[in-house]
Design an enzyme around this catalytic site. Sequence first.
Site, PDB file in Angstrom:
ATOM      1  N   HIS A 184       9.474  -3.565   3.406  1.00  0.00           N
ATOM      2  CA  HIS A 184       8.746  -3.544   1.870  1.00  0.00           C
ATOM      3  C   HIS A 184      10.179  -3.950   1.072  1.00  0.00           C
ATOM      4  O   HIS A 184      10.079  -4.770   0.322  1.00  0.00           O
ATOM      5  CB  HIS A 184       8.226  -2.312   1.540  1.00  0.00           C
ATOM      6  CG  HIS A 184       6.833  -2.045   2.162  1.00  0.00           C
ATOM      7  ND1 HIS A 184       6.849  -0.825   2.926  1.00  0.00           N
ATOM      8  CD2 HIS A 184       5.568  -2.530   2.277  1.00  0.00           C
ATOM      9  CE1 HIS A 184       5.613  -0.735   3.370  1.00  0.00           C
ATOM     10  NE2 HIS A 184       4.944  -1.616   3.078  1.00  0.00           N
ATOM     11  N   GLN A 189       5.828 -11.802   7.043  1.00  0.00           N
ATOM     12  CA  GLN A 189       5.494 -12.611   8.403  1.00  0.00           C
ATOM     13  C   GLN A 189       4.676 -11.407   9.152  1.00  0.00           C
ATOM     14  O   GLN A 189       3.690 -11.820  10.090  1.00  0.00           O
ATOM     15  CB  GLN A 189       6.480 -12.983   9.008  1.00  0.00           C
ATOM     16  CG  GLN A 189       6.042 -13.783  10.392  1.00  0.00           C
ATOM     17  CD  GLN A 189       5.063 -14.871  10.209  1.00  0.00           C
ATOM     18  OE1 GLN A 189       5.047 -15.420   9.123  1.00  0.00           O
ATOM     19  NE2 GLN A 189       4.039 -14.963  11.240  1.00  0.00           N
ATOM     20  N   ASP A 215       2.430  -9.413   8.907  1.00  0.00           N
ATOM     21  CA  ASP A 215       0.754  -9.768   8.767  1.00  0.00           C
ATOM     22  C   ASP A 215       0.477 -11.025   8.970  1.00  0.00           C
ATOM     23  O   ASP A 215      -0.001 -11.632   7.540  1.00  0.00           O
ATOM     24  CB  ASP A 215       0.502  -8.847   7.624  1.00  0.00           C
ATOM     25  CG  ASP A 215       0.622  -7.609   7.617  1.00  0.00           C
ATOM     26  OD1 ASP A 215      -0.164  -6.800   8.151  1.00  0.00           O
ATOM     27  OD2 ASP A 215       1.768  -7.058   7.222  1.00  0.00           O
ATOM     28  N   MET A 270       0.816  -1.256  -0.131  1.00  0.00           N
ATOM     29  CA  MET A 270      -0.026  -0.032   0.005  1.00  0.00           C
ATOM     30  C   MET A 270       0.710   1.150   0.089  1.00  0.00           C
ATOM     31  O   MET A 270       0.654   2.274   0.313  1.00  0.00           O
ATOM     32  CB  MET A 270      -0.952  -0.146   1.244  1.00  0.00           C
ATOM     33  CG  MET A 270      -1.698  -1.248   1.258  1.00  0.00           C
ATOM     34  SD  MET A 270      -3.249  -1.050   1.844  1.00  0.00           S
ATOM     35  CE  MET A 270      -2.582  -0.672   3.715  1.00  0.00           C
ATOM     36  N   GLY A 271       2.226   1.010  -0.255  1.00  0.00           N
ATOM     37  CA  GLY A 271       3.131   2.308  -0.397  1.00  0.00           C
ATOM     38  C   GLY A 271       3.576   2.819   0.998  1.00  0.00           C
ATOM     39  O   GLY A 271       3.559   2.073   2.167  1.00  0.00           O
ATOM     40  N   LEU A 284       6.769   3.324   1.674  1.00  0.00           N
ATOM     41  CA  LEU A 284       7.464   1.960   1.711  1.00  0.00           C
ATOM     42  C   LEU A 284       8.461   2.136   2.748  1.00  0.00           C
ATOM     43  O   LEU A 284       9.155   3.412   3.040  1.00  0.00           O
ATOM     44  CB  LEU A 284       8.298   2.149   0.391  1.00  0.00           C
ATOM     45  CG  LEU A 284       7.184   1.646  -0.777  1.00  0.00           C
ATOM     46  CD1 LEU A 284       8.039   1.316  -2.025  1.00  0.00           C
ATOM     47  CD2 LEU A 284       6.266   0.429  -0.505  1.00  0.00           C
ATOM     48  N   MET A 336       8.630  -2.520  11.896  1.00  0.00           N
ATOM     49  CA  MET A 336       8.432  -1.650  11.088  1.00  0.00           C
ATOM     50  C   MET A 336       7.097  -1.604  10.299  1.00  0.00           C
ATOM     51  O   MET A 336       6.591  -2.438  10.093  1.00  0.00           O
ATOM     52  CB  MET A 336       9.546  -1.746   9.721  1.00  0.00           C
ATOM     53  CG  MET A 336      11.000  -1.498  10.147  1.00  0.00           C
ATOM     54  SD  MET A 336      12.058  -1.490   8.605  1.00  0.00           S
ATOM     55  CE  MET A 336      13.705  -1.336   9.841  1.00  0.00           C
ATOM     56  N   SER A 337       6.429  -0.373  10.050  1.00  0.00           N
ATOM     57  CA  SER A 337       5.092  -0.190   9.629  1.00  0.00           C
ATOM     58  C   SER A 337       4.886   1.056   9.013  1.00  0.00           C
ATOM     59  O   SER A 337       5.606   2.159   9.541  1.00  0.00           O
ATOM     60  CB  SER A 337       4.082  -0.485  10.676  1.00  0.00           C
ATOM     61  OG  SER A 337       2.782  -0.045  10.379  1.00  0.00           O
TER      62      SER A 337
END
Length: 284
Positions: free
Chosen positions: A37, A148, A150, A30-31, A33, A184-185
């Site tokens: 990612h 992983q 999610d 979903m960008g 980044l 990271m998110s």
Amino acid sequence: MLVLRTIAEAREACAQFRASGKTVGLVPTMGALHTGHLSLVHAAQKSCDAVVVSIFVNPTQFGPKEDFASYPRVFEQDCQTLEAAGVDMVFAPSVEEMYPAGATTFVEVAGLSDRLDGVSRPGHFRGVATVVAKLFHIFAPDFAFFGQKDAAQVAVLRRMVRDLRFAVELKVCPTMREPDGLAMSSRNRNLSEGERRQALVLSRALRAIERRFQAGEVDSGKLIDEAQRVLKEEPGVQVEYCRIADPETLEDVSDARPGSLAAVAARVGATRLIDNLLLSPKAL
Ligand code: AMP
């Protein structure tokens, strides 16, 4: 790097890669980044000849009161990042391109979709499964890469691929963390400095579970109690769930074993964060 806006462009570009005998790897995002990612991108580059990254903030996986409108969108920056990483194609369609007016067809992975995050986010996994199925139809990738981080999404998509007989192999990459342990998110961007500090309690709680498990405790209730004690160290953090589950069925397990999924979700200020780990065997 090709920037593709329409499904027709995407199919055409992909056909050209395939015509020259190349395998295609897909990394759906979903960008906004981050290094997490990019770890998927690097994994894709290792095992595929051509890599496509999709950037699409998918409205159907957000509930009416969720952060679809405020979800971070930094497309130009993301393109620079992906270009520098040597990605072959970026697919960034409009909502109308992915969902023709009046679209009423959805992919429902029954059972799994209402567990873990699906409890507080009804319809979330239906949205995820639907958009990923569309991406699989468009690109027919040889491999698709997911994090992983999610874990419930991975379970839902694995089941979807199996049930719908998609000819794609899912690859799951480990959760990338900041040096202090925070997973990271893209949503970490929305945390204030104080919230960022509070958010560390999620990974601390998971590590507490892992420590107790490795010390010989298998009773999920006791492991979760231990995590809840840690989570209470930050009273400002509202825990949504803390569970130990089977990573395939997402059902709670009463006895934890190596490979069990320890997962937590919590709200830190206005931001909902998730984290998990797969329990590793007792350290020798
Ligand atoms: P998102 O843009 O949040 O939908 O994530 C796109 C993909 O990146 C998903 O497969 C996520 O599981 C994965 N991802 C997100 N955060 C991380 C992370 N910290 N480490 C590894 N993969 C991640």
